[in-house]
Design a protein around this motif. Structure first.
Motif, mmCIF file in Angstrom:
data_model
loop_
_atom_site.group_PDB
_atom_site.id
_atom_site.type_symbol
_atom_site.label_atom_id
_atom_site.label_comp_id
_atom_site.label_asym_id
_atom_site.label_seq_id
_atom_site.Cartn_x
_atom_site.Cartn_y
_atom_site.Cartn_z
ATOM 1 N N GLY A 1 0.221 0.287 -7.779
ATOM 2 C CA GLY A 1 0.028 1.785 -7.927
ATOM 3 C C GLY A 1 -0.975 2.518 -6.991
ATOM 4 O O GLY A 1 -1.897 1.921 -6.579
ATOM 5 N N ARG A 2 -0.533 3.964 -7.092
ATOM 6 C CA ARG A 2 -1.467 4.801 -6.183
ATOM 7 C C ARG A 2 -2.945 4.772 -6.793
ATOM 8 O O ARG A 2 -3.822 4.939 -5.885
ATOM 9 C CB ARG A 2 -0.817 5.959 -6.020
ATOM 10 C CG ARG A 2 0.536 6.146 -5.192
ATOM 11 C CD ARG A 2 0.986 7.558 -5.036
ATOM 12 N NE ARG A 2 1.969 7.704 -4.412
ATOM 13 C CZ ARG A 2 2.384 7.487 -3.059
ATOM 14 N NH1 ARG A 2 1.301 7.437 -2.203
ATOM 15 N NH2 ARG A 2 3.300 7.492 -2.632
ATOM 16 N N LEU A 3 -3.020 4.598 -8.047
ATOM 17 C CA LEU A 3 -4.355 4.649 -8.654
ATOM 18 C C LEU A 3 -5.173 3.484 -8.481
ATOM 19 O O LEU A 3 -6.459 3.574 -9.014
ATOM 20 C CB LEU A 3 -4.161 5.172 -10.225
ATOM 21 C CG LEU A 3 -3.453 6.377 -10.428
ATOM 22 C CD1 LEU A 3 -3.512 7.064 -12.012
ATOM 23 C CD2 LEU A 3 -4.308 7.558 -9.789
ATOM 24 N N SER A 4 -4.569 2.471 -8.047
ATOM 25 C CA SER A 4 -5.321 1.080 -7.726
ATOM 26 C C SER A 4 -6.312 1.401 -6.908
ATOM 27 O O SER A 4 -6.241 1.873 -5.746
ATOM 28 C CB SER A 4 -4.360 -0.015 -7.573
ATOM 29 O OG SER A 4 -5.025 -1.014 -6.989
ATOM 30 N N GLY A 5 -7.488 0.570 -7.174
ATOM 31 C CA GLY A 5 -8.482 0.709 -5.866
ATOM 32 C C GLY A 5 -8.138 -0.122 -4.687
ATOM 33 O O GLY A 5 -8.461 0.537 -3.593
ATOM 34 N N ARG B 1 3.768 3.631 8.380
ATOM 35 C CA ARG B 1 2.913 3.535 7.227
ATOM 36 C C ARG B 1 3.756 2.581 6.305
ATOM 37 O O ARG B 1 5.111 2.729 6.240
ATOM 38 C CB ARG B 1 2.780 4.828 6.339
ATOM 39 C CG ARG B 1 1.932 5.590 7.085
ATOM 40 C CD ARG B 1 0.458 5.391 7.199
ATOM 41 N NE ARG B 1 0.101 5.321 5.864
ATOM 42 C CZ ARG B 1 -0.619 6.503 5.317
ATOM 43 N NH1 ARG B 1 -0.129 7.805 5.852
ATOM 44 N NH2 ARG B 1 -1.015 6.300 3.848
ATOM 45 N N PRO B 2 3.274 1.705 5.583
ATOM 46 C CA PRO B 2 3.821 0.858 4.489
ATOM 47 C C PRO B 2 4.723 1.560 3.649
ATOM 48 O O PRO B 2 4.262 2.636 2.866
ATOM 49 C CB PRO B 2 2.853 0.012 3.726
ATOM 50 C CG PRO B 2 1.602 0.106 4.763
ATOM 51 C CD PRO B 2 1.904 1.372 5.523
ATOM 52 N N GLN B 3 6.167 1.112 3.375
ATOM 53 C CA GLN B 3 7.149 1.528 2.240
ATOM 54 C C GLN B 3 6.827 0.637 1.347
ATOM 55 O O GLN B 3 7.813 -0.267 1.475
ATOM 56 C CB GLN B 3 8.361 2.189 2.988
ATOM 57 C CG GLN B 3 8.364 2.895 4.026
ATOM 58 C CD GLN B 3 7.654 4.411 3.682
ATOM 59 O OE1 GLN B 3 8.002 5.023 2.393
ATOM 60 N NE2 GLN B 3 6.886 4.998 4.351
ATOM 61 N N TRP B 4 6.294 0.788 0.235
ATOM 62 C CA TRP B 4 6.393 -0.094 -1.009
ATOM 63 C C TRP B 4 7.781 0.172 -1.455
ATOM 64 O O TRP B 4 8.019 0.992 -2.491
ATOM 65 C CB TRP B 4 5.243 0.175 -1.975
ATOM 66 C CG TRP B 4 3.955 0.322 -0.993
ATOM 67 C CD1 TRP B 4 3.272 1.617 -0.862
ATOM 68 C CD2 TRP B 4 3.182 -0.914 -0.548
ATOM 69 N NE1 TRP B 4 2.092 1.025 -0.162
ATOM 70 C CE2 TRP B 4 2.022 -0.263 0.219
ATOM 71 C CE3 TRP B 4 3.387 -2.103 -0.529
ATOM 72 C CZ2 TRP B 4 1.149 -0.956 0.673
ATOM 73 C CZ3 TRP B 4 2.292 -2.896 0.086
ATOM 74 C CH2 TRP B 4 1.215 -2.436 0.790
ATOM 75 N N PHE B 5 8.485 -1.073 -1.734
ATOM 76 C CA PHE B 5 9.792 -1.090 -2.158
ATOM 77 C C PHE B 5 9.822 -1.162 -3.626
ATOM 78 O O PHE B 5 10.263 -0.540 -4.628
ATOM 79 C CB PHE B 5 10.685 -2.199 -1.728
ATOM 80 C CG PHE B 5 12.045 -1.970 -2.254
ATOM 81 C CD1 PHE B 5 13.192 -1.391 -1.325
ATOM 82 C CD2 PHE B 5 12.439 -2.726 -3.270
ATOM 83 C CE1 PHE B 5 14.319 -1.205 -1.700
ATOM 84 C CE2 PHE B 5 13.900 -2.685 -3.631
ATOM 85 C CZ PHE B 5 15.065 -1.971 -2.884
ATOM 86 N N TYR B 6 8.719 -2.114 -4.064
ATOM 87 C CA TYR B 6 8.533 -2.325 -5.567
ATOM 88 C C TYR B 6 7.013 -2.261 -5.637
ATOM 89 O O TYR B 6 6.141 -2.313 -4.926
ATOM 90 C CB TYR B 6 8.626 -3.974 -5.994
ATOM 91 C CG TYR B 6 9.925 -4.560 -5.697
ATOM 92 C CD1 TYR B 6 10.999 -4.511 -6.821
ATOM 93 C CD2 TYR B 6 10.173 -5.336 -4.614
ATOM 94 C CE1 TYR B 6 12.170 -4.990 -6.606
ATOM 95 C CE2 TYR B 6 11.625 -6.013 -4.360
ATOM 96 C CZ TYR B 6 12.355 -5.478 -5.385
ATOM 97 O OH TYR B 6 13.645 -6.310 -5.212
ATOM 98 N N GLU B 7 6.668 -1.392 -7.003
ATOM 99 C CA GLU B 7 5.304 -1.172 -7.225
ATOM 100 C C GLU B 7 5.060 -1.510 -8.704
ATOM 101 O O GLU B 7 5.702 -1.319 -9.467
ATOM 102 C CB GLU B 7 5.175 0.638 -7.368
ATOM 103 C CG GLU B 7 4.097 0.999 -7.319
ATOM 104 C CD GLU B 7 3.663 2.563 -7.121
ATOM 105 O OE1 GLU B 7 3.594 3.325 -7.966
ATOM 106 O OE2 GLU B 7 3.943 3.237 -5.864
#
Length: 296
Positions: free
Chosen positions: A197-201, A216-222
């Protein structure tokens, strides 16, 4: 009784060496200071322990009787102090460590195993927290120290770097990229990517490092944790970018890692302390073993 342990140590040293001069040198005292100690001890006991001549010093009959008792008293005292130190440093207490999960999962168990072998009565409390939560735990004093990422400076945190590790591609052994010597980030556009997730360091570090790419990477699974990412990779649902320490051993039956390049993205991992705070003896021992194992 008007005597001290240092007075008794002085008597034993004089008796062993047979000389005030040699005893004073061994005890790092002046001869007048040593003479004052002996005078105070003899006055406290109410009897002479030494016969002094111009050349040598000998024991009186009372001194010969007292010498083994004095040695035993000093030995018992030294043993008691050692036992108290061992009780404080080895046999009791608790170490609390705030650690990001990627370091806790594969590296820390070997450190904890060795620590338990050496100090079996010290309890260990492991807080496997995100980078931000781990820093907060150290700042609040809830953890003695932490293992964390270097994700910015904090005036109350001291960071001691341990390793600068690269991000690698995690995939199954039967994946078409598994046999490659390296993979560029742009080549991942054709695959389903599993990210945190976006809040992860780790996510923030990757977003910053890759911000200059045309793709830019497109994260299919988060997911929330890198360990969950590995589970999805192992199930064949996609590939993931992982810090190298988060990967299992090279002989894992299912998973492999491939270097990611263009660019190479590194993560600095290290020990974090609350600035100005001192570690307990138990925590110092843990850090010592951790550094010993890390260097191997």
């Amino acid at each position: 009784m008007n005597y001290e342990l240092n007075d008794i140590r002085s008597f034993v040293k004089i008796a062993e060496l047979g000389s005030f001069h040699e005893a004073a040198d061994a005890l790092h005292l002046s001869q007048p200071a040593l003479s004052r100690r002996m005078k105070k001890l003899e006055e406290g006991l109410g009897t002479a322990l030494l016969d002094r001549t111009t050349r040598r010093v000998s024991l009186t009959s009372v001194g010969r009787d007292f010498l083994p008792k004095a040695r035993r008293l000093l030995d018992d005292f030294d043993d008691s102090i050692l036992n108290i130190r061992e009780l404080a440093e080895r046999q009791s207490g608790r170490v609390t460590l705030a650690c990001i999960p990627t370091a806790a999962f594969y590296f820390l168990p070997s450190v904890i195993r060795l620590y338990n072998e050496r100090y079996p009565q010290i309890r260990i409390r492991l807080l496997d927290l995100s980078a931000n939560e781990g820093l907060e735990a150290v700042l609040r004093g809830e953890a003695d120290f932490g293992i964390n990422m270097m994700s910015g400076q904090h005036p109350d945190i001291e960071f001691v770097p341990l390793v600068n590790e690269p991000f690698v591609l995690a995939c199954r052994r039967d994946h078409e990229l598994a046999g490659r010597s390296s993979v560029t980030w742009s080549e991942l556009s054709n695959y389903r990517l599993i990210g945190v997730g976006r809040l992860s360091g780790n996510r923030m570090l990757l977003d910053h490092a890759l911000s200059g790419l045309s793709w830019r990477p497109q994260w299919f699974y988060e997911v929330q944790h890198l360990s969950t990412s590995l589970g999805l990779v192992e199930a064949g649902l996609g590939v993931s970018a992982m810090p190298s320490l988060a990967m299992p051993a090279v002989d894992h039956p299912t998973l492999v890692s491939v270097p990611l390049i263009e660019p190479v993205v590194n993560r600095s991992l290290g020990l974090v302390y609350r600035r100005g705070a001192s570690l307990s003896p138990a925590a110092e021992k843990f850090v010592s073993i951790l550094l010993e194992q890390w260097e191997q």
